[in-house]
Design a protein around this motif. Structure first.
Motif, PDB file in Angstrom:
ATOM      1  N   LEU A 108       7.573  11.136  51.689  1.00 32.40           N
ATOM      2  CA  LEU A 108       7.023  12.354  51.890  1.00 32.40           C
ATOM      3  C   LEU A 108       6.959  12.868  53.499  1.00 32.40           C
ATOM      4  O   LEU A 108       6.785  13.888  53.554  1.00 32.40           O
ATOM      5  N   ALA A 109       7.275  12.025  54.473  1.00 38.01           N
ATOM      6  CA  ALA A 109       7.222  12.412  55.644  1.00 38.01           C
ATOM      7  C   ALA A 109       8.535  13.182  55.997  1.00 38.01           C
ATOM      8  O   ALA A 109       8.598  13.863  56.983  1.00 38.01           O
ATOM      9  N   PHE A 110       9.432  13.201  55.139  1.00 36.85           N
ATOM     10  CA  PHE A 110      10.696  14.161  55.284  1.00 36.85           C
ATOM     11  C   PHE A 110      10.196  15.759  55.487  1.00 36.85           C
ATOM     12  O   PHE A 110      11.091  16.406  55.931  1.00 36.85           O
ATOM     13  N   VAL A 111       9.090  16.006  54.976  1.00 36.14           N
ATOM     14  CA  VAL A 111       8.573  17.485  55.135  1.00 36.14           C
ATOM     15  C   VAL A 111       8.283  17.859  56.656  1.00 36.14           C
ATOM     16  O   VAL A 111       8.460  18.945  57.202  1.00 36.14           O
ATOM     17  N   ASP A 112       8.449  16.774  57.491  1.00 35.60           N
ATOM     18  CA  ASP A 112       8.534  17.028  58.847  1.00 35.60           C
ATOM     19  C   ASP A 112       9.800  16.319  59.603  1.00 35.60           C
ATOM     20  O   ASP A 112       9.861  16.124  60.648  1.00 35.60           O
ATOM     21  N   LEU A 113      10.966  16.422  58.954  1.00 38.71           N
ATOM     22  CA  LEU A 113      11.986  16.221  59.433  1.00 38.71           C
ATOM     23  C   LEU A 113      12.552  17.074  60.806  1.00 38.71           C
ATOM     24  O   LEU A 113      12.978  16.322  61.520  1.00 38.71           O
ATOM     25  N   LEU A 114      12.021  18.269  60.839  1.00 40.46           N
ATOM     26  CA  LEU A 114      12.118  19.134  62.094  1.00 40.46           C
ATOM     27  C   LEU A 114      11.671  18.390  63.269  1.00 40.46           C
ATOM     28  O   LEU A 114      12.203  18.509  63.915  1.00 40.46           O
ATOM     29  N   HIS A 115      10.581  17.744  62.921  1.00 37.49           N
ATOM     30  CA  HIS A 115       9.945  17.266  63.941  1.00 37.49           C
ATOM     31  C   HIS A 115      10.764  16.098  64.829  1.00 37.49           C
ATOM     32  O   HIS A 115      10.920  16.009  65.852  1.00 37.49           O
ATOM     33  N   SER A 116      11.303  15.145  63.647  1.00 32.06           N
ATOM     34  CA  SER A 116      12.126  14.240  64.242  1.00 32.06           C
ATOM     35  C   SER A 116      13.614  14.811  64.765  1.00 32.06           C
ATOM     36  O   SER A 116      14.072  13.990  65.779  1.00 32.06           O
TER      37      SER A 116
END
Length: 327
Positions: A108-116
């Motif tokens: 579910l953390a993939f919603v913040d892939l942009l951050h990574s």
């Protein structure tokens, strides 16, 4: 104007509806409930699960389109295809998709892939307030789910890893961060003269899995490791960590290794079978990465470790064997 089929394909690739519908279905236990309990009407099922009946009907409608469930009279039941999502299906999908298991929660953390991508840092702490490993330390059910996931991942490939290395050369194998010890147990079973020593933060499953030819020590691979082994094994460890942390792990192995010992690293190698999807999973979940042979060699060199050989294992892993040299 773009090709209509291409646009449709890209839209389907980018859509979040179906992946989340499957994850919610598994988290609610729908495939299991509608198989073991038979067909159920929406109102009854909604009351049983404590969810909104109108929203549940919309979810079941999409699951019907996907072939996960089917209409039977006034209710729904799980199809043979949908049964692959059940907890006892032996597919590993339930453990990967449930939102309260280690893997399902982490994805579910993939919603913040942009951050990574912007920072090179994992997205997991941004979503949950602390890193993946800290969560596992604090929540035993996540640790248990992670161990199940690792066991499922390597279960059918264990014989290939056993065959890929001449383990009989080593009197004592130190399995560093070996989790439940599935690979070490298989190596010991195949080689009666070999002994083992597993080191991990969670040692309960390993103690149950390994026989009296293996010692089990609770500890971190960032701390000093048991000295005097003939081989030190790192199975799917380094890709979970950034370069600095992975280097520290290699350093701990090197300082514990006698001059004649070998370090056996089993990893998916970027460019040699490892899926590009895993690159992003390692980044988002852990801030780690899949590495090339050259990158692993460079990472090991400052710790007095020289690459001796690489063996590609059918599937998506390779075995790299390092020896010590004077720095």
């Amino acid at each position: 104007m773009g090709n209509e089929n291409d646009v449709k394909t890209l839209r389907e690739m980018a859509g979040l509806v179906t992946p989340m519908a499957l994850r919610v279905a598994v988290t609610l236990g729908l495939p299991d409930r509608l198989r073991a309990g038979g067909a159920a009407a929406v109102d009854h099922l909604a009351e049983e699960l404590g969810v909104d009946p109108g929203a549940l009907e919309l979810l079941l409608g999409h699951l019907t389109t996907l072939g996960i469930v089917e209409r039977v009279g006034d209710g729904y039941r799980t199809t043979g295809f949908g049964a692959n999502l059940c907890a006892d299906a032996g597919t590993g999908l339930h453990n990967l998709l449930h939102q309260d298991t280690a893997a399902g929660r982490a994805d579910l953390a993939f919603v913040d892939l942009l951050h990574s991508v912007r920072t090179g840092e994992p997205a997991y702490p941004l979503r949950y307030g602390q890193g993946f490993w800290a969560d596992l330390d604090e929540q035993p059910h996540l640790r248990e789910a992670f161990d199940r996931q690792m066991t499922w991942r390597i279960r059918q490939r264990v014989p290939k890893f056993v065959d890929a290395v001449d383990w009989a050369r080593f009197g004592l194998i130190v399995d560093v961060g070996g989790g439940p010890g599935d690979l070490l147990a298989a190596v010991l079973a195949a080689h009666p003269d070999v002994r083992g020593h597993l080191v991990d933060l969670e040692v309960g499953p390993a103690r149950q899995n390994l026989g009296d030819r293996a010692e089990v020590t609770q500890g971190s691979f960032f701390d000093p490791l048991p000295a005097g082994g003939d081989a030190y094994l790192l199975f799917d460890i380094l890709h979970d960590w950034d370069d600095d942390s992975a280097g520290r792990i290699l350093g701990r192995c090197a300082e514990a290794m006698p001059a004649s010992a070998r370090l056996v690293v089993v990893e998916g190698i970027r460019g040699v079978g490892a899926a590009t999807e895993m690159d992003l999973i390692m980044l988002v979940h852990f801030g780690g990465r899949e590495r090339s042979v050259e990158e692993l060699t460079k990472l090991a060199e400052p710790h007095g470790l020289t690459l001796g050989g690489v063996t590609e294992v059918p599937g998506d892993h390779s075995v790299l064997e390092f020896r010590k040299h004077p720095i």
